[in-house]
Design a protein around this motif. Structure first.
Motif, short mmCIF file in Angstrom:
data_model
loop_
_atom_site.label_atom_id
_atom_site.label_comp_id
_atom_site.label_asym_id
_atom_site.label_seq_id
_atom_site.Cartn_x
_atom_site.Cartn_y
_atom_site.Cartn_z
N ALA A 1 0.84 -1.20 0.00
CA ALA A 1 0.00 0.00 0.00
C ALA A 1 0.88 1.25 0.00
CB ALA A 1 -0.94 0.01 1.20
N LYS A 2 1.95 1.26 0.77
CA LYS A 2 2.86 2.41 0.81
C LYS A 2 3.57 2.55 -0.54
CE LYS A 2 3.75 5.21 3.27
NZ LYS A 2 3.31 6.64 3.23
N LEU A 3 4.04 1.45 -1.11
CA LEU A 3 4.73 1.51 -2.40
C LEU A 3 3.79 1.93 -3.53
CD1 LEU A 3 7.02 -1.64 -2.02
CD2 LEU A 3 7.71 0.77 -1.87
N LEU A 4 2.52 1.55 -3.43
CA LEU A 4 1.51 2.03 -4.39
C LEU A 4 1.32 3.54 -4.24
CD1 LEU A 4 -1.14 -0.81 -4.09
CD2 LEU A 4 0.03 -0.14 -6.20
N GLU A 5 1.25 4.01 -3.00
CA GLU A 5 1.09 5.44 -2.71
C GLU A 5 2.27 6.23 -3.29
OE1 GLU A 5 1.51 8.09 1.28
OE2 GLU A 5 0.26 6.30 1.44
N LEU A 6 3.46 5.67 -3.22
CA LEU A 6 4.66 6.32 -3.74
C LEU A 6 4.82 6.12 -5.25
CD1 LEU A 6 7.16 5.35 -0.88
CD2 LEU A 6 6.01 7.57 -1.23
N ALA A 7 3.94 5.35 -5.87
CA ALA A 7 3.95 5.03 -7.31
C ALA A 7 5.20 4.27 -7.73
CB ALA A 7 3.77 6.29 -8.16
N LEU A 8 5.75 3.47 -6.81
CA LEU A 8 6.89 2.63 -7.15
C LEU A 8 6.45 1.23 -7.58
CD1 LEU A 8 9.42 3.79 -4.45
CD2 LEU A 8 9.41 4.36 -6.88
N VAL A 9 5.21 0.88 -7.29
CA VAL A 9 4.60 -0.35 -7.80
C VAL A 9 3.23 0.00 -8.36
CG1 VAL A 9 5.83 -1.88 -6.19
CG2 VAL A 9 3.55 -1.08 -5.61
N GLU A 10 2.71 -0.91 -9.17
CA GLU A 10 1.36 -0.79 -9.71
C GLU A 10 0.60 -2.07 -9.41
OE1 GLU A 10 1.72 -0.04 -13.93
OE2 GLU A 10 2.11 2.09 -13.59
N GLN A 11 -0.73 -1.95 -9.36
CA GLN A 11 -1.58 -3.11 -9.15
C GLN A 11 -2.63 -3.14 -10.25
OE1 GLN A 11 -3.57 -3.20 -5.31
NE2 GLN A 11 -3.37 -5.41 -5.28
N ASP A 12 -2.76 -4.29 -10.90
CA ASP A 12 -3.73 -4.39 -12.00
C ASP A 12 -5.11 -4.76 -11.45
OD1 ASP A 12 -3.85 -7.18 -11.61
OD2 ASP A 12 -2.59 -7.65 -13.35
N PRO A 13 -6.13 -4.76 -12.30
CA PRO A 13 -7.49 -5.05 -11.83
C PRO A 13 -7.64 -6.43 -11.19
CG PRO A 13 -7.58 -4.02 -13.99
CD PRO A 13 -6.12 -4.32 -13.70
N ALA A 14 -6.76 -7.37 -11.54
CA ALA A 14 -6.83 -8.71 -10.96
C ALA A 14 -6.13 -8.77 -9.59
CB ALA A 14 -6.18 -9.73 -11.91
N GLY A 15 -5.51 -7.65 -9.19
CA GLY A 15 -4.84 -7.60 -7.89
C GLY A 15 -3.36 -7.94 -7.93
N LEU A 16 -2.83 -8.20 -9.13
CA LEU A 16 -1.41 -8.51 -9.23
C LEU A 16 -0.59 -7.22 -9.14
CD1 LEU A 16 -1.44 -11.10 -12.15
CD2 LEU A 16 -1.63 -11.52 -9.68
N VAL A 17 0.53 -7.28 -8.42
CA VAL A 17 1.40 -6.12 -8.25
C VAL A 17 2.69 -6.34 -9.01
CG1 VAL A 17 0.42 -5.39 -6.04
CG2 VAL A 17 2.31 -7.02 -6.06
N CYS A 18 3.27 -5.21 -9.48
CA CYS A 18 4.53 -5.28 -10.22
C CYS A 18 5.25 -3.95 -10.11
CB CYS A 18 4.30 -5.64 -11.69
SG CYS A 18 3.50 -4.32 -12.62
N VAL A 19 6.52 -3.97 -10.47
CA VAL A 19 7.32 -2.74 -10.56
C VAL A 19 7.24 -2.29 -12.02
CG1 VAL A 19 9.63 -1.76 -10.35
CG2 VAL A 19 8.86 -3.47 -8.70
N PRO A 20 6.67 -1.11 -12.30
CA PRO A 20 6.51 -0.66 -13.68
C PRO A 20 7.75 0.01 -14.28
CG PRO A 20 5.53 0.94 -12.23
CD PRO A 20 6.04 -0.19 -11.35
N TRP A 21 8.81 0.09 -13.53
CA TRP A 21 10.01 0.82 -13.96
C TRP A 21 11.09 -0.12 -14.43
CZ3 TRP A 21 8.02 5.33 -14.19
CH2 TRP A 21 7.08 5.72 -13.26
N GLU A 22 11.77 0.25 -15.51
CA GLU A 22 12.94 -0.51 -15.95
C GLU A 22 14.03 -0.44 -14.90
OE1 GLU A 22 14.22 0.92 -19.78
OE2 GLU A 22 12.21 0.69 -20.64
N GLU A 23 14.10 0.69 -14.23
CA GLU A 23 15.17 0.94 -13.27
C GLU A 23 14.66 1.88 -12.19
OE1 GLU A 23 19.39 3.39 -13.57
OE2 GLU A 23 18.55 2.52 -15.39
N ILE A 24 15.09 1.65 -10.95
CA ILE A 24 14.82 2.58 -9.85
C ILE A 24 16.16 3.03 -9.31
CG2 ILE A 24 13.85 2.90 -7.54
CD1 ILE A 24 11.78 0.75 -8.23
N GLN A 25 16.39 4.33 -9.31
CA GLN A 25 17.61 4.90 -8.77
C GLN A 25 17.28 5.62 -7.48
OE1 GLN A 25 19.35 7.59 -11.60
NE2 GLN A 25 19.84 5.97 -13.06
#
Length: 124
Positions: free
Chosen positions: A89-113
């Protein structure tokens, strides 16, 4: 997939100058490069308060796994699903992860610096 996320301690004076420069360039009709996602914190302490070692480990694991359920992620981490849900929930708030309609979470970035510069102020 978007380019990269840059997480940093943001100096307001520097940020304001960067925004002014971008506005000037846009008004001059320049083609601006694709922007990276920028996430700024007031201090290194605040940054690492939000991006705890557990959350950084979660981002790293998610990057390798791809889209997964929170239960699956919790199993890989060996953590309780409730705590993983709080961290996601915190990582979603920070937009560092995304959650799809099925509830799956992922990192949408090629790279995080993560950029932290520690500098001592010069004595007067």
């Amino acid at each position: 997939m978007a380019r990269k996320a840059i997480v940093r301690v943001a100096d307001w004076t520097r940020t304001k100058a960067e925004l002014s420069d971008l506005a000037r360039r846009a008004q001059a009709g320049e083609t601006l490069p694709e922007a990276d996602y920028q996430l700024g914190f007031a201090s290194a302490a605040q940054l690492f308060d939000e991006l705890t070692p557990a959350r950084l480990a979660m981002l790293d694991l998610l990057k390798g796994l791809g889209p997964v359920s929170i239960a699956t992620l919790a199993g890989h981490l060996g953590h309780d699903s409730r705590q993983v849900q709080i961290d996601i929930a915190k990582l979603l708030e920070l937009a560092l992860v995304e959650q799809d309609p099925a509830g799956l979470v992922c990192v949408p970035w090629e790279e995080i610096q993560i950029q932290v510069t520690l500098a001592r102020a010069k004595a007067a």
